[in-house]
Design a protein around this motif. Sequence first.
Motif, PDB file in Angstrom:
ATOM      1  N   UNK A 104       1.139  -1.253  -0.264  1.00 48.14           N
ATOM      2  CA  UNK A 104       0.142  -0.261  -0.115  1.00 48.14           C
ATOM      3  C   UNK A 104       0.685   1.212  -0.096  1.00 48.14           C
ATOM      4  N   UNK A 105       1.793   1.203   1.057  1.00 49.13           N
ATOM      5  CA  UNK A 105       3.160   2.303   0.756  1.00 49.13           C
ATOM      6  C   UNK A 105       3.606   2.541  -0.494  1.00 49.13           C
ATOM      7  N   UNK A 106       3.627   1.465  -1.480  1.00 48.55           N
ATOM      8  CA  UNK A 106       4.538   1.738  -2.577  1.00 48.55           C
ATOM      9  C   UNK A 106       3.345   2.577  -3.695  1.00 48.55           C
ATOM     10  N   UNK A 107       2.063   1.741  -3.936  1.00 49.69           N
ATOM     11  CA  UNK A 107       1.064   2.322  -4.399  1.00 49.69           C
ATOM     12  C   UNK A 107       0.402   3.752  -4.072  1.00 49.69           C
ATOM     13  N   UNK A 108       0.696   4.127  -2.662  1.00 45.06           N
ATOM     14  CA  UNK A 108       0.347   5.707  -2.649  1.00 45.06           C
ATOM     15  C   UNK A 108       1.842   6.702  -2.601  1.00 45.06           C
ATOM     16  N   UNK A 109       3.117   5.861  -2.973  1.00 45.41           N
ATOM     17  CA  UNK A 109       4.563   6.546  -3.802  1.00 45.41           C
ATOM     18  C   UNK A 109       4.094   6.799  -4.914  1.00 45.41           C
ATOM     19  N   UNK A 110       2.952   5.938  -6.283  1.00 47.45           N
ATOM     20  CA  UNK A 110       2.720   5.804  -6.856  1.00 47.45           C
ATOM     21  C   UNK A 110       2.639   6.693  -7.573  1.00 47.45           C
ATOM     22  N   UNK A 111       0.989   7.270  -6.658  1.00 48.92           N
ATOM     23  CA  UNK A 111       0.492   7.821  -7.508  1.00 48.92           C
ATOM     24  C   UNK A 111       1.256   9.575  -7.303  1.00 48.92           C
ATOM     25  N   UNK A 112       2.351  10.012  -5.901  1.00 44.09           N
ATOM     26  CA  UNK A 112       2.749  11.307  -5.940  1.00 44.09           C
ATOM     27  C   UNK A 112       4.067  11.091  -7.554  1.00 44.09           C
ATOM     28  N   UNK A 113       4.997   9.920  -7.560  1.00 44.73           N
ATOM     29  CA  UNK A 113       5.303   9.883  -8.601  1.00 44.73           C
ATOM     30  C   UNK A 113       4.850  10.438  -9.416  1.00 44.73           C
ATOM     31  N   UNK A 114       3.218   9.973  -9.858  1.00 47.81           N
ATOM     32  CA  UNK A 114       2.581  10.519 -11.567  1.00 47.81           C
ATOM     33  C   UNK A 114       2.618  11.987 -11.695  1.00 47.81           C
ATOM     34  N   UNK A 115       1.698  12.471 -10.337  1.00 51.04           N
ATOM     35  CA  UNK A 115       1.049  13.959 -10.400  1.00 51.04           C
ATOM     36  C   UNK A 115       2.571  14.726 -10.335  1.00 51.04           C
ATOM     37  N   UNK A 116       3.875  14.755  -9.449  1.00 57.67           N
ATOM     38  CA  UNK A 116       4.746  14.791 -10.011  1.00 57.67           C
ATOM     39  C   UNK A 116       5.100  15.374 -11.642  1.00 57.67           C
ATOM     40  N   UNK A 117       5.516  13.831 -12.054  1.00 57.19           N
ATOM     41  CA  UNK A 117       5.563  14.317 -13.377  1.00 57.19           C
ATOM     42  C   UNK A 117       4.945  14.534 -14.302  1.00 57.19           C
ATOM     43  N   UNK A 118       3.550  14.749 -13.979  1.00 58.93           N
ATOM     44  CA  UNK A 118       2.790  15.360 -15.223  1.00 58.93           C
ATOM     45  C   UNK A 118       2.918  16.857 -14.584  1.00 58.93           C
ATOM     46  N   UNK A 119       3.292  17.004 -13.546  1.00 59.46           N
ATOM     47  CA  UNK A 119       3.515  19.026 -13.489  1.00 59.46           C
ATOM     48  C   UNK A 119       4.462  19.133 -14.124  1.00 59.46           C
ATOM     49  N   UNK A 120       5.969  18.187 -14.195  1.00 62.13           N
ATOM     50  CA  UNK A 120       6.998  18.499 -15.241  1.00 62.13           C
ATOM     51  C   UNK A 120       6.619  18.144 -16.469  1.00 62.13           C
ATOM     52  N   UNK A 121       6.273  17.407 -17.057  1.00 60.14           N
ATOM     53  CA  UNK A 121       5.920  17.191 -18.242  1.00 60.14           C
ATOM     54  C   UNK A 121       5.444  18.819 -19.408  1.00 60.14           C
ATOM     55  N   UNK A 122       4.242  19.437 -18.064  1.00 61.36           N
ATOM     56  CA  UNK A 122       3.917  20.384 -18.012  1.00 61.36           C
ATOM     57  C   UNK A 122       4.241  22.413 -18.667  1.00 61.36           C
ATOM     58  N   UNK A 123       4.951  21.724 -17.456  1.00 56.29           N
ATOM     59  CA  UNK A 123       5.924  22.991 -17.372  1.00 56.29           C
ATOM     60  C   UNK A 123       7.630  22.361 -17.041  1.00 56.29           C
ATOM     61  N   UNK A 124       8.437  21.884 -18.182  1.00 59.04           N
ATOM     62  CA  UNK A 124      10.290  21.603 -18.188  1.00 59.04           C
ATOM     63  C   UNK A 124      10.485  22.240 -17.210  1.00 59.04           C
ATOM     64  N   UNK A 125      11.585  22.322 -16.472  1.00 58.66           N
ATOM     65  CA  UNK A 125      12.573  22.848 -16.241  1.00 58.66           C
ATOM     66  C   UNK A 125      13.721  21.978 -16.237  1.00 58.66           C
ATOM     67  N   UNK A 126      15.339  22.431 -16.099  1.00 55.03           N
ATOM     68  CA  UNK A 126      16.556  22.015 -16.943  1.00 55.03           C
ATOM     69  C   UNK A 126      16.916  20.591 -15.547  1.00 55.03           C
ATOM     70  N   UNK A 127      17.370  20.378 -15.828  1.00 55.20           N
ATOM     71  CA  UNK A 127      18.170  19.803 -15.538  1.00 55.20           C
ATOM     72  C   UNK A 127      19.798  18.827 -15.110  1.00 55.20           C
ATOM     73  N   UNK A 128      20.146  19.220 -13.380  1.00 51.82           N
ATOM     74  CA  UNK A 128      21.459  18.564 -13.788  1.00 51.82           C
ATOM     75  C   UNK A 128      22.059  17.548 -14.013  1.00 51.82           C
ATOM     76  N   UNK A 129      21.649  16.670 -15.572  1.00 47.22           N
ATOM     77  CA  UNK A 129      22.346  15.136 -15.777  1.00 47.22           C
ATOM     78  C   UNK A 129      22.803  14.981 -15.578  1.00 47.22           C
ATOM     79  N   UNK A 130      24.460  15.487 -15.057  1.00 41.30           N
ATOM     80  CA  UNK A 130      25.727  14.605 -14.575  1.00 41.30           C
ATOM     81  C   UNK A 130      25.705  13.894 -13.167  1.00 41.30           C
ATOM     82  N   UNK A 131      24.875  14.841 -12.143  1.00 37.80           N
ATOM     83  CA  UNK A 131      24.686  14.742 -11.034  1.00 37.80           C
ATOM     84  C   UNK A 131      23.739  13.380 -10.340  1.00 37.80           C
ATOM     85  N   UNK A 132      22.385  13.356 -11.670  1.00 37.88           N
ATOM     86  CA  UNK A 132      21.277  12.362 -12.152  1.00 37.88           C
ATOM     87  C   UNK A 132      22.184  11.269 -12.116  1.00 37.88           C
TER      88      UNK A 132
END
Length: 313
Positions: A104-132
């Motif tokens: 159940x905890x993991x499924x809740x985290x899935x929802x949180x990840x998906x919401x944040x990802x959709x927001x970033x798709x709408x408003x892309x922001x620069x990423x430090x790829x080497x750190x990633x």
Amino acid sequence: MSGHDHAHDHQHHGHHGHQHGPVSYGRAFAIGTLLNAGFVAAEFGFGLAANSVVLMADAAHNLGDVLGLLMAWWAAWLTRRPPTPRRTYGWGRSSIMAALANSVVLLVSVGAIAVEAVQRLIHPQPVGELTVIWVAAAGIVINGGTALMFMRGRANDLNIRAAFLHMAGDAGVSAGVVVAGILIGLTGWLWLDPVASLAVAGIILATTWGVLRDSTDLALDAVPGGIEHEAVESYLRGLPGVVEVHDLHIWGLSTTDTALTAHLVYARDEDGRGALGGIEAEIRSRFRIGHSTFQVETVADAAACRLRPENVV
């Protein structure tokens, strides 16, 4: 024997075959929890510094896994405690509840990840790829190493399998994050970061669903996976002298131990005497059911047994 309820003479009651407690994974849990807790803190900090939602999302997921490891560790410890007059089966079902809560905890985290990802798709922001890339590479090592510590026990214990799948899934997710970081560096496509986050969510959902289903089944006293109710019933019906089997129940006492109860109807009362020891040993060997209880009845007893109808529990 005359008409009776489920209480009966101990002479006609077989009750043996308890399996030994599950293998202890205390050291694996301790090392895995410490490594992953440290990694969560580092990953979230680097995610903020690199402005990477995929790193922060994976850190949130890994935090859920740390909590899951703690729950699984606690449940594994409780499972090894002996029965008491109040808890006559001990604490075995705590491992089932831990696996269920973990899912159940993991499924809740899935929802949180998906919401944040959709927001970033709408408003892309620069990423430090080497750190990633470097942080995710460290995640492959930490999560993969933790998963290896639980690999041996994953086949026989749902609680351990939940821990293994989470760690192995995290290692795979970290590998995906490395790929996303490399592609962002090569192409400059910022949308790859939230897309990788959605892929993370999909992987978590896929690996968690089976554990959620199995743990829910065990919590509801379903027949544990790997045991066929029909095969057990067929074996019991084929025993010498047995003319009927009813009130057959098979359920999980924990994520490792299984229990069985059944009424065996013999044509003659004396046919059932002394036969239960061999039956229980065979049930344990053939079906890996370590806690079996049988009530022996004659045909006349069975006719009066209120638990005989299939729709009565």
